[in-house]
Design a protein around this motif. Sequence first.
Motif, mmCIF file in Angstrom:
data_model
loop_
_atom_site.group_PDB
_atom_site.id
_atom_site.type_symbol
_atom_site.label_atom_id
_atom_site.label_comp_id
_atom_site.label_asym_id
_atom_site.label_seq_id
_atom_site.Cartn_x
_atom_site.Cartn_y
_atom_site.Cartn_z
ATOM 1 N N ALA A 183 4.444 -38.323 -18.053
ATOM 2 C CA ALA A 183 4.558 -37.834 -16.476
ATOM 3 C C ALA A 183 3.379 -37.349 -15.969
ATOM 4 C CB ALA A 183 5.729 -36.497 -16.799
ATOM 5 N N SER A 184 3.371 -37.315 -14.773
ATOM 6 C CA SER A 184 2.090 -36.927 -14.100
ATOM 7 C C SER A 184 1.779 -35.572 -14.225
ATOM 8 C CB SER A 184 2.292 -37.442 -12.517
ATOM 9 O OG SER A 184 1.047 -37.244 -11.692
ATOM 10 N N THR A 185 2.939 -34.689 -14.039
ATOM 11 C CA THR A 185 2.685 -33.337 -14.091
ATOM 12 C C THR A 185 3.794 -32.623 -14.903
ATOM 13 O OG1 THR A 185 2.329 -31.474 -12.591
ATOM 14 C CG2 THR A 185 4.360 -33.009 -12.052
ATOM 15 N N SER A 186 3.758 -31.472 -15.304
ATOM 16 C CA SER A 186 4.728 -30.483 -15.931
ATOM 17 C C SER A 186 5.743 -29.971 -14.953
ATOM 18 C CB SER A 186 4.373 -29.575 -16.769
ATOM 19 O OG SER A 186 3.414 -28.755 -16.263
ATOM 20 N N THR A 187 5.009 -29.560 -13.689
ATOM 21 C CA THR A 187 5.843 -28.711 -12.866
ATOM 22 C C THR A 187 5.635 -28.920 -11.284
ATOM 23 O OG1 THR A 187 4.865 -26.904 -14.443
ATOM 24 C CG2 THR A 187 5.917 -26.162 -12.359
ATOM 25 N N LEU A 188 6.646 -29.083 -10.800
ATOM 26 C CA LEU A 188 6.678 -29.348 -9.333
ATOM 27 C C LEU A 188 6.578 -28.015 -8.354
ATOM 28 C CD1 LEU A 188 9.046 -32.342 -8.861
ATOM 29 C CD2 LEU A 188 6.651 -32.415 -9.141
ATOM 30 N N HIS A 189 6.187 -28.325 -7.211
ATOM 31 C CA HIS A 189 5.954 -27.033 -6.561
ATOM 32 C C HIS A 189 7.369 -26.405 -6.280
ATOM 33 C CE1 HIS A 189 4.332 -24.074 -3.465
ATOM 34 N NE2 HIS A 189 5.528 -24.570 -2.716
ATOM 35 N N GLY A 190 7.381 -25.075 -6.474
ATOM 36 C CA GLY A 190 8.523 -24.013 -6.485
ATOM 37 C C GLY A 190 9.360 -24.325 -7.648
ATOM 38 N N THR A 191 9.159 -25.115 -8.918
ATOM 39 C CA THR A 191 9.859 -24.884 -9.534
ATOM 40 C C THR A 191 9.319 -24.310 -11.092
ATOM 41 O OG1 THR A 191 9.258 -27.115 -10.572
ATOM 42 C CG2 THR A 191 10.939 -27.056 -8.933
ATOM 43 N N GLU A 192 10.083 -24.170 -11.955
ATOM 44 C CA GLU A 192 9.590 -23.724 -13.073
ATOM 45 C C GLU A 192 9.035 -24.855 -14.076
ATOM 46 O OE1 GLU A 192 12.473 -21.273 -15.273
ATOM 47 O OE2 GLU A 192 12.665 -19.637 -13.592
ATOM 48 N N TYR A 193 8.350 -24.239 -15.095
ATOM 49 C CA TYR A 193 7.713 -25.360 -16.047
ATOM 50 C C TYR A 193 8.697 -26.133 -16.694
ATOM 51 C CZ TYR A 193 5.009 -26.686 -20.263
ATOM 52 O OH TYR A 193 4.064 -27.512 -21.254
ATOM 53 N N LEU A 194 8.345 -27.486 -16.479
ATOM 54 C CA LEU A 194 9.219 -28.713 -16.924
ATOM 55 C C LEU A 194 10.558 -28.772 -16.255
ATOM 56 C CD1 LEU A 194 8.421 -28.631 -20.847
ATOM 57 C CD2 LEU A 194 7.745 -30.258 -19.054
ATOM 58 N N GLU A 195 10.954 -27.867 -15.306
ATOM 59 C CA GLU A 195 12.199 -27.769 -14.777
ATOM 60 C C GLU A 195 12.820 -29.224 -14.286
ATOM 61 O OE1 GLU A 195 14.799 -25.472 -11.391
ATOM 62 O OE2 GLU A 195 12.793 -24.748 -12.183
ATOM 63 N N TYR A 196 11.806 -29.930 -13.586
ATOM 64 C CA TYR A 196 12.544 -31.090 -13.004
ATOM 65 C C TYR A 196 12.701 -32.175 -14.068
ATOM 66 C CZ TYR A 196 8.178 -33.785 -13.457
ATOM 67 O OH TYR A 196 7.018 -34.515 -13.868
ATOM 68 N N LEU A 197 12.154 -32.068 -15.101
ATOM 69 C CA LEU A 197 12.178 -33.021 -16.200
ATOM 70 C C LEU A 197 13.302 -32.649 -17.134
ATOM 71 C CD1 LEU A 197 8.511 -34.143 -17.143
ATOM 72 C CD2 LEU A 197 10.393 -35.606 -16.337
ATOM 73 N N LEU A 198 13.795 -31.597 -17.327
ATOM 74 C CA LEU A 198 14.792 -31.107 -18.438
ATOM 75 C C LEU A 198 15.941 -32.438 -18.810
ATOM 76 C CD1 LEU A 198 14.601 -27.352 -18.315
ATOM 77 C CD2 LEU A 198 13.646 -28.757 -20.041
ATOM 78 N N PRO A 199 16.727 -32.634 -17.421
ATOM 79 C CA PRO A 199 17.770 -33.694 -17.476
ATOM 80 C C PRO A 199 17.346 -34.777 -18.303
ATOM 81 C CG PRO A 199 17.762 -32.891 -15.236
ATOM 82 C CD PRO A 199 16.480 -32.156 -15.874
ATOM 83 N N GLU A 200 16.161 -35.435 -17.995
ATOM 84 C CA GLU A 200 15.430 -36.615 -18.729
ATOM 85 C C GLU A 200 15.305 -36.177 -20.268
ATOM 86 O OE1 GLU A 200 15.201 -39.668 -17.508
ATOM 87 O OE2 GLU A 200 16.212 -39.148 -15.684
ATOM 88 N N LEU A 201 14.562 -35.076 -20.415
ATOM 89 C CA LEU A 201 14.173 -34.567 -21.685
ATOM 90 C C LEU A 201 15.380 -34.567 -22.417
ATOM 91 C CD1 LEU A 201 11.227 -32.328 -20.988
ATOM 92 C CD2 LEU A 201 11.454 -34.825 -21.309
#
Length: 235
Positions: free
Chosen positions: A7-25
Motif C-alpha cells: 500500500a502507498s500509505t497507512s492513513t488517508l486524510h481524515g481517517t485513523e491509522y490503517l482504517e481504510y485498509l481494515l476490510p481488505e486486511l
Amino acid sequence: MKNLLLASTSTLHGTEYLEYLLPELKIHFKNCKNLLFIPYARPSGISHEEYTQKTAQAFAKIDINIKGIHEFEDPAFAIKQAEGIFTGGGNTFLLVSQLYQHKIMTVLKETLENGTPYLGTSAGSNIGGLSMQTTNDMPIIYPPSFQTLGLIPFNLNVHYLDKDTQSTHMGESRETRINEFHQFNNFPVLGLKEGSWLEIKNNTIILKGGLTAKLFRKNREVIEIEPNSNLDFIQ
C-alpha cells in the motif's frame, strides 16, 4: 506462492491509522491470529514500542494480535515462524539499514516468496521492489546496499503526486525525480497514489483502490494505469 499487499500509505486524510485498509486486511489475514510487526522505519522517530502499540490498537479492531520483531532475540526465527508479517512506513533508509544489520533481508524475501501473507505500507512497500532508490525519504542513515526484496519486477514511488500545474512551487516534481533515476537505471517505476495498493497473488499483480497509477519506463512514454488493472506486463 506470494500473498502480498503493498500500500502507498497507512492513513488517508481524515481517517485513523490503517482504517481504510481494515476490510481488505481482514480478508488478507483471515488465517492469522497473530502478526509479526516490523517497526524499524520509525516514522517521526517514534520508538519501536510506541509504533508497535499503535499498530496493535489498529489490528485489534479485526481481532488480530501484534508482536514487534524487536521483542524477539532471534529476528530471523521470528520471521520464519510468523503467521503473517506487516512492515510499517517511515524512513526507508533506516528500514533497509536495519534489515541488513539484523541479517534478515534474505530470510524475509524467502519467507514471503513461500506464501506467508504480508502487508507493507509506505517504506514497507518500497522494500517490495527491486531497490529502494525511488523512495521520497531523506538519507538519514546509509544502508550497506540499496537492493531490497525484489518481490515485484519494478520499483515503487509511494505517495505519488501528479505535478500541480496551478502551483507556484519551483521544486522538483515526482516525475522529474523518476526521470533522473532513469538516467542511471533501467527498471520500471510505478507511481502509487494515496489510497492505492498492489495485490500480489503468486505472480499476478493487480492495482487496487479507486485511483490510477503512473508507470515510468526509461525512454518510453508514461502510461496512466486504471484501477483493477493487471500489471503482469511490467518487466
